[in-house]
Motif scaffolding. Structure first.
Motif: not given
Length: 186
Positions: A136-137, A139-140, A144, A152
């Motif tokens: 998930w991180t 993908q963030r 971004d 992050m």
């Protein structure tokens, strides 16, 4: 003159060694020191490696070290791209297999009362949650365009540390419960 050793003495040595060996490597996980060492190393590693980037590198980059910042960006981009590609190609299979494995461990551990499976479940389940959080991180970070990498990664580490506190408490509580109710020697 050769002194003869009685056969009973020969049998004592291997049995003592085997008793020692089975005491050090036994399947009674919660009363075994090795299990708690593995738990500590697991959570230490999970909180140190944030999406494949060592957190010491993130800390140096935040202090203004240009080489550390460049290395952090390269490692974050490389690992995030790898995590996202892996989740897109094999994510469904990995999720299905992980769910199957965890379900089997939970049923064997709590349904049939096998303490070793309970212990492995309490190691693997939070680890798989951290892997999902890393995806998930990643993908963030990719969405971004790697603009706020250190922020992050710090958020990711904080969440992992909070999960670590919760799951170490759950594991310690369950381990103490097992040792008190079942007893440390089975």
């Amino acid at each position: 003159m050769v002194r003869e050793i009685p056969p009973a003495c020969l049998l004592d040595l291997p049995l003592d060694f085997l008793d020692l060996l089975t005491e050090v490597i036994n399947l009674r996980s919660f009363s075994n020191l090795w299990y708690w060492i593995v738990l500590a190393i697991l959570w230490s590693s999970l909180s140190h490696w944030t999406v494949g980037v060592p957190f010491s590198l993130v800390a140096r980059a935040r202090r203004g070290d240009p080489q550390a910042e460049a290395d952090m960006l390269v490692l974050a981009r490389m690992n995030a791209e790898r995590n996202v590609a892996y989740s897109e190609t094999s994510g469904i299979f990995a999720t299905a297999f992980s769910t199957f494995l965890l379900t089997g461990l939970a049923i064997t551990g709590w349904g049939y009362g096998v303490e070793f499976c309970q212990a492995i479940f309490l190691l693997l389940c939070p680890s798989m949650i951290v892997v999902a959080l890393a995806v998930w991180t990643s993908q963030r970070l990719k969405a971004d365009d790697y603009q706020h990498v250190s922020q992050m990664l710090r958020q990711h580490r904080l969440i992992v540390q909070l999960l670590g506190v919760v799951f170490i408490f759950i594991t310690a509580f369950w381990g103490m419960y097992q040792n008190v109710n079942v007893g440390p020697l089975g």
